[in-house]
Motif scaffolding. Structure first.
Motif, short mmCIF file in Angstrom:
data_model
loop_
_atom_site.label_atom_id
_atom_site.label_comp_id
_atom_site.label_asym_id
_atom_site.label_seq_id
_atom_site.Cartn_x
_atom_site.Cartn_y
_atom_site.Cartn_z
N GLU A 222 0.80 -1.24 0.13
CA GLU A 222 -0.12 -0.07 0.04
C GLU A 222 0.72 1.28 -0.07
N CYS A 223 0.56 2.21 -0.89
CA CYS A 223 1.34 3.40 -0.98
C CYS A 223 1.34 4.36 0.13
N ASP A 224 0.25 4.21 1.02
CA ASP A 224 0.23 5.35 2.06
C ASP A 224 0.36 4.65 3.34
N ARG A 225 1.21 3.55 3.32
CA ARG A 225 1.68 2.92 4.61
C ARG A 225 3.02 3.13 4.73
N TYR A 226 3.77 3.41 6.08
CA TYR A 226 4.93 3.85 6.36
C TYR A 226 5.47 3.19 7.30
N ASN A 227 6.78 2.75 7.49
CA ASN A 227 7.37 2.26 8.57
C ASN A 227 8.09 3.54 9.23
N VAL A 228 8.00 4.09 10.43
CA VAL A 228 8.65 5.16 10.90
C VAL A 228 9.09 5.09 12.31
N MET A 229 10.02 6.20 12.70
CA MET A 229 10.66 6.02 13.80
C MET A 229 11.05 7.64 14.02
N GLY A 230 10.56 8.07 15.24
CA GLY A 230 10.80 9.52 15.49
C GLY A 230 10.65 9.80 16.97
N GLU A 231 11.10 11.02 17.12
CA GLU A 231 11.32 11.38 18.65
C GLU A 231 9.93 11.89 19.04
N ILE A 232 9.45 11.57 20.25
CA ILE A 232 8.22 12.15 20.62
C ILE A 232 8.41 13.42 21.40
N LEU A 233 7.59 14.36 20.83
CA LEU A 233 7.68 15.71 21.25
C LEU A 233 6.79 16.09 22.16
N GLU A 234 5.38 15.46 22.02
CA GLU A 234 4.38 15.58 22.94
C GLU A 234 3.55 14.32 22.87
N TRP A 235 2.79 14.36 24.02
CA TRP A 235 1.69 13.12 24.01
C TRP A 235 0.88 13.27 24.95
N MET A 236 -0.30 12.84 24.75
CA MET A 236 -1.47 12.57 25.73
C MET A 236 -2.32 11.42 25.82
N GLU A 237 -2.97 11.23 26.65
CA GLU A 237 -3.80 9.98 26.72
C GLU A 237 -5.45 10.52 26.53
#
Length: 290
Positions: A222-237
């Motif tokens: 699928e052309c719109d699926r990606y494997n990514v890794m990046g730094e978390i800048l913000e998060w919330m539950e």
């Protein structure tokens, strides 16, 4: 795309329950976008939120008798901020009235292909005579059903500044190479060879994720699926108001590309914290800001 329902808190909906939810969205939507599709049909995009920036979007047409006919639906997650200001091209998919977008952002190094989440707004602009390319204000977001949290790579201030300088230099070289600068092409080739040699030397004694701290790669067929890794800048539950399922929403920096990700708490291995890294598979959505 229906497998990503669990990413917004619908992890195990039975078909009868799902049909009722979709009927509720059609009957009492929070947002409605309408655009002319032809002489006798009107395209409609009906949205309903089930939590913070998450919801279901039902798309279909109204006929001459003003009856709505659903064609498809998808889960969506509204990202924040402006992810990219590069030119975006939009093309319609063959099976139904839905669209994919493509953006060449030099920070990533690959063409970003995403599912257009605001087709109603796009069709409205297109009826005004706006062409299907040249948009330059894009907000990306991702839905994920599998991911894990990794610890950050320990770096001092000098190392971080050096990495930022190298990133800016590489971005400029990619930009020049795309304009036909042969010297920039040669420099990029040499940098890639040096990187390969460095990784080959270090990987014998180190883990790959202590060498590579971020990446953005196409995943699967699928052309719109990606494997990514990046730094978390913000998060919330947050919580799906209908099902009560707990969700994580994270803002990550991936190759200097900043965008938001939403996923079910049950699908994430580890606990997100600012500075840690997210690694996972995402379905990339995008909204054009008109």
């Amino acid at each position: 795309m229906h497998s990503y329902l669990r990413a917004i808190g619908f992890s195990k909906p039975e078909q009868k329950e799902l049909d009722q939810i979709l009927q509720d969205v059609i009957a009492s939507c929070d947002e409605k976008k309408i655009a002319e599709q032809g002489k006798n049909e009107i395209f409609a995009e009906l949205s309903r939120y089930f939590g913070m920036n998450i919801g279901l979007r039902v798309c279909g047409t109204y006929d001459e008798q003003d009856q709505f006919r659903m064609e498809y639906y998808f889960p969506y997650f509204a990202g924040s901020g402006i992810t990219s200001q590069e030119d975006v091209m939009v093309e319609q998919r063959s099976e139904k009235v839905c669209f994919s977008g493509a953006c060449d952002d030099v920070r990533v190094g690959v063409t970003l292909i995403f599912y257009l989440a605001n087709a109603g707004e796009y069709l409205t602009e297109r009826t005004k005579g706006t062409p299907g390319e040249g948009f330059s204000n894009l907000t990306l977001s991702g839905l994920s059903t599998e991911g894990k949290i990794l610890l950050p790579i320990q770096k001092n201030i000098a190392q971080r500044e050096r990495d930022q300088q190298l990133t800016r230099k590489r971005t400029q070289m990619i930009y020049e190479a795309r304009r036909g600068n042969e010297e920039a092409m040669e420099n990029l080739t040499m940098d890639d060879m040096d990187t390969y040699a460095m990784i080959s030397r270090r990987i014998a004694n180190e883990d790959i994720f202590s060498i590579v701290d971020t990446y953005f790669m196409p995943y699967g067929m699928e052309c719109d699926r990606y494997n990514v890794m990046g730094e978390i800048l913000e998060w919330m539950e947050t919580t799906n108001k209908l099902t009560g399922e707990k969700l994580y929403q994270m803002t990550i920096n991936c190759n200097d590309l900043i965008f938001d990700i939403c996923m079910n708490q049950e699908d994430l291995m580890g606990i997100p914290e600012v500075g840690r890294r997210f690694k996972g598979i995402i379905w990339l959505q995008g909204s054009l800001n008109f």
